[in-house]
Scaffold this motif. Structure first.
Motif, PDB file in Angstrom:
ATOM      1  N   THR A  67       7.161 -12.195   7.458  1.00  0.00           N
ATOM      2  CA  THR A  67       6.886 -10.784   7.631  1.00  0.00           C
ATOM      3  C   THR A  67       5.583 -10.527   8.379  1.00  0.00           C
ATOM      4  O   THR A  67       5.512  -9.644   9.221  1.00  0.00           O
ATOM      5  CB  THR A  67       6.832 -10.090   6.249  1.00  0.00           C
ATOM      6  N   VAL A  68       4.552 -11.291   8.057  1.00  0.00           N
ATOM      7  CA  VAL A  68       3.240 -11.106   8.679  1.00  0.00           C
ATOM      8  C   VAL A  68       2.953 -12.351   9.508  1.00  0.00           C
ATOM      9  O   VAL A  68       2.733 -13.427   8.954  1.00  0.00           O
ATOM     10  CB  VAL A  68       2.131 -10.900   7.624  1.00  0.00           C
ATOM     11  N   ALA A  69       2.972 -12.199  10.810  1.00  0.00           N
ATOM     12  CA  ALA A  69       2.727 -13.337  11.691  1.00  0.00           C
ATOM     13  C   ALA A  69       1.245 -13.696  11.669  1.00  0.00           C
ATOM     14  O   ALA A  69       0.383 -12.821  11.557  1.00  0.00           O
ATOM     15  CB  ALA A  69       3.160 -13.003  13.114  1.00  0.00           C
ATOM     16  N   GLY A  70       0.953 -14.975  11.754  1.00  0.00           N
ATOM     17  CA  GLY A  70      -0.436 -15.422  11.793  1.00  0.00           C
ATOM     18  C   GLY A  70      -1.056 -15.447  10.411  1.00  0.00           C
ATOM     19  O   GLY A  70      -0.377 -15.385   9.392  1.00  0.00           O
ATOM     20  N   SER A  71      -2.369 -15.544  10.378  1.00  0.00           N
ATOM     21  CA  SER A  71      -3.063 -15.627   9.087  1.00  0.00           C
ATOM     22  C   SER A  71      -3.416 -14.234   8.590  1.00  0.00           C
ATOM     23  O   SER A  71      -3.647 -13.309   9.374  1.00  0.00           O
ATOM     24  CB  SER A  71      -4.316 -16.501   9.204  1.00  0.00           C
ATOM     25  N   TYR A  72      -3.435 -14.113   7.271  1.00  0.00           N
ATOM     26  CA  TYR A  72      -3.773 -12.850   6.626  1.00  0.00           C
ATOM     27  C   TYR A  72      -4.184 -13.135   5.197  1.00  0.00           C
ATOM     28  O   TYR A  72      -3.959 -14.224   4.676  1.00  0.00           O
ATOM     29  CB  TYR A  72      -2.582 -11.884   6.646  1.00  0.00           C
ATOM     30  N   ARG A  73      -4.813 -12.143   4.571  1.00  0.00           N
ATOM     31  CA  ARG A  73      -5.174 -12.239   3.161  1.00  0.00           C
ATOM     32  C   ARG A  73      -4.349 -11.193   2.417  1.00  0.00           C
ATOM     33  O   ARG A  73      -4.301 -10.033   2.819  1.00  0.00           O
ATOM     34  CB  ARG A  73      -6.667 -11.988   2.971  1.00  0.00           C
ATOM     35  N   LEU A  74      -3.707 -11.613   1.337  1.00  0.00           N
ATOM     36  CA  LEU A  74      -2.923 -10.718   0.503  1.00  0.00           C
ATOM     37  C   LEU A  74      -3.757 -10.333  -0.709  1.00  0.00           C
ATOM     38  O   LEU A  74      -4.279 -11.203  -1.400  1.00  0.00           O
ATOM     39  CB  LEU A  74      -1.630 -11.403   0.049  1.00  0.00           C
ATOM     40  N   GLU A  75      -3.906  -9.037  -0.933  1.00  0.00           N
ATOM     41  CA  GLU A  75      -4.617  -8.527  -2.114  1.00  0.00           C
ATOM     42  C   GLU A  75      -3.668  -7.628  -2.895  1.00  0.00           C
ATOM     43  O   GLU A  75      -3.080  -6.707  -2.332  1.00  0.00           O
ATOM     44  CB  GLU A  75      -5.844  -7.709  -1.711  1.00  0.00           C
ATOM     45  N   VAL A  76      -3.538  -7.907  -4.167  1.00  0.00           N
ATOM     46  CA  VAL A  76      -2.719  -7.084  -5.057  1.00  0.00           C
ATOM     47  C   VAL A  76      -3.648  -6.556  -6.133  1.00  0.00           C
ATOM     48  O   VAL A  76      -4.356  -7.327  -6.780  1.00  0.00           O
ATOM     49  CB  VAL A  76      -1.569  -7.906  -5.685  1.00  0.00           C
ATOM     50  N   SER A  77      -3.678  -5.224  -6.298  1.00  0.00           N
ATOM     51  CA  SER A  77      -4.607  -4.652  -7.260  1.00  0.00           C
ATOM     52  C   SER A  77      -4.094  -3.332  -7.814  1.00  0.00           C
ATOM     53  O   SER A  77      -3.098  -2.785  -7.358  1.00  0.00           O
ATOM     54  CB  SER A  77      -5.981  -4.446  -6.608  1.00  0.00           C
ATOM     55  N   SER A  78      -4.831  -2.836  -8.779  1.00  0.00           N
ATOM     56  CA  SER A  78      -4.613  -1.520  -9.355  1.00  0.00           C
ATOM     57  C   SER A  78      -5.120  -0.486  -8.357  1.00  0.00           C
ATOM     58  O   SER A  78      -6.067  -0.743  -7.629  1.00  0.00           O
ATOM     59  CB  SER A  78      -5.410  -1.421 -10.661  1.00  0.00           C
ATOM     60  N   PRO A  79      -4.516   0.701  -8.328  1.00  0.00           N
ATOM     61  CA  PRO A  79      -5.013   1.724  -7.417  1.00  0.00           C
ATOM     62  C   PRO A  79      -6.348   2.327  -7.858  1.00  0.00           C
ATOM     63  O   PRO A  79      -6.978   3.039  -7.093  1.00  0.00           O
ATOM     64  CB  PRO A  79      -3.913   2.781  -7.426  1.00  0.00           C
ATOM     65  N   GLY A  80      -6.772   2.049  -9.074  1.00  0.00           N
ATOM     66  CA  GLY A  80      -8.052   2.577  -9.552  1.00  0.00           C
ATOM     67  C   GLY A  80      -7.949   4.016 -10.011  1.00  0.00           C
ATOM     68  O   GLY A  80      -6.881   4.634  -9.991  1.00  0.00           O
ATOM     69  N   THR A  81      -9.055   4.552 -10.416  1.00  0.00           N
ATOM     70  CA  THR A  81      -9.070   5.904 -10.985  1.00  0.00           C
ATOM     71  C   THR A  81      -8.908   6.992  -9.947  1.00  0.00           C
ATOM     72  O   THR A  81      -8.471   8.086 -10.261  1.00  0.00           O
ATOM     73  CB  THR A  81     -10.376   6.145 -11.758  1.00  0.00           C
ATOM     74  N   ASP A  82      -9.253   6.696  -8.694  1.00  0.00           N
ATOM     75  CA  ASP A  82      -9.102   7.695  -7.637  1.00  0.00           C
ATOM     76  C   ASP A  82      -7.869   7.388  -6.794  1.00  0.00           C
ATOM     77  O   ASP A  82      -7.851   7.542  -5.594  1.00  0.00           O
ATOM     78  CB  ASP A  82     -10.346   7.768  -6.765  1.00  0.00           C
ATOM     79  N   ARG A  83      -6.803   7.003  -7.484  1.00  0.00           N
ATOM     80  CA  ARG A  83      -5.581   6.540  -6.834  1.00  0.00           C
ATOM     81  C   ARG A  83      -5.021   7.550  -5.846  1.00  0.00           C
ATOM     82  O   ARG A  83      -5.096   8.755  -6.055  1.00  0.00           O
ATOM     83  CB  ARG A  83      -4.523   6.184  -7.860  1.00  0.00           C
ATOM     84  N   PRO A  84      -4.435   7.038  -4.770  1.00  0.00           N
ATOM     85  CA  PRO A  84      -3.765   7.937  -3.829  1.00  0.00           C
ATOM     86  C   PRO A  84      -2.419   8.368  -4.396  1.00  0.00           C
ATOM     87  O   PRO A  84      -1.773   7.620  -5.127  1.00  0.00           O
ATOM     88  CB  PRO A  84      -3.574   7.061  -2.588  1.00  0.00           C
ATOM     89  N   LEU A  85      -2.018   9.587  -4.074  1.00  0.00           N
ATOM     90  CA  LEU A  85      -0.692  10.077  -4.427  1.00  0.00           C
ATOM     91  C   LEU A  85       0.102  10.079  -3.126  1.00  0.00           C
ATOM     92  O   LEU A  85      -0.232  10.820  -2.203  1.00  0.00           O
ATOM     93  CB  LEU A  85      -0.760  11.470  -5.046  1.00  0.00           C
ATOM     94  N   THR A  86       1.108   9.231  -3.041  1.00  0.00           N
ATOM     95  CA  THR A  86       1.783   9.008  -1.770  1.00  0.00           C
ATOM     96  C   THR A  86       3.195   9.585  -1.697  1.00  0.00           C
ATOM     97  O   THR A  86       3.897   9.341  -0.719  1.00  0.00           O
ATOM     98  CB  THR A  86       1.834   7.498  -1.460  1.00  0.00           C
TER      99      THR A  86
END
Length: 178
Positions: A67-86
């Motif tokens: 899916t992602v060509a080349g090198s990348y860093r994957l971060e999985v986290s909580s949206p936090g207290t100021d979470r976006p509403l999408t």
């Protein structure tokens, strides 16, 4: 198809299978490094272990599908207290909470509206500002909506559950020869 959407297509069923809400997927460039950031939520918030497990499972899917060509860093986290509403579904879930809404284009000379989240009504959401005025926007006009952080609520909440702040976990570096 855009890489962000491809990641979302792989992450969404995984989130559903594991009992998480997929809040957002971001693809950002930090210097020369690309970062794929996945925000998850669940009642009570995801733990560091939850994020690490999800990261491993998603990384396998991303690598298998190239899916992602080349090198990348994957971060999985909580949206936090100021979470976006999408989505309007998130607007419905968090109606009545304090938010900061930013319009894609200025309206009445301003783009940012702070206040109480209203809606949704059809394809619209609104904000009631401190002066009691309601401002309604079609969802297509909204650039972003984020929950407003009440620092006192954070203090009360932390005392009740132990002082663990939301953060990111499950960081993984990926090098690619693709």
């Amino acid at each position: 198809m855009e890489v962000r959407e491809e990641v979302r297509k792989l992450a969404l069923p995984l989130a559903d299978e594991t009992g998480f809400e997929l809040v957002d997927v971001e693809l950002v460039v930090q210097g020369r490094q690309r970062v794929v950031r996945v925000l998850l939520d669940k009642p009570g918030g995801p733990t560091v272990g939850d994020c690490a497990s999800f990261s491993r499972a998603l990384a396998d899917r991303l690598d298998m599908n190239q899916t992602v060509a080349g090198s990348y860093r994957l971060e999985v986290s909580s949206p936090g207290t100021d979470r976006p509403l999408t989505s309007l579904e998130a607007v419905e879930r968090f109606a009545g909470r304090r938010v900061a809404l930013v319009c894609a284009a200025p309206r009445d000379g301003r783009r940012r509206y702070d206040g109480t989240l209203l809606g949704p009504e059809g394809s619209s959401c609104g904000v009631r500002t401190e002066d009691g005025t309601e401002h309604w926007f079609d969802w297509s006009e909204v650039k972003s909506v984020r929950l407003a952080v009440d620092p006192w609520e954070e203090v009360r909440s932390a005392r009740g559950r132990g002082a663990t702040a939301p953060g990111s976990a499950g960081r993984r570096e990926h090098g690619g020869s693709r």
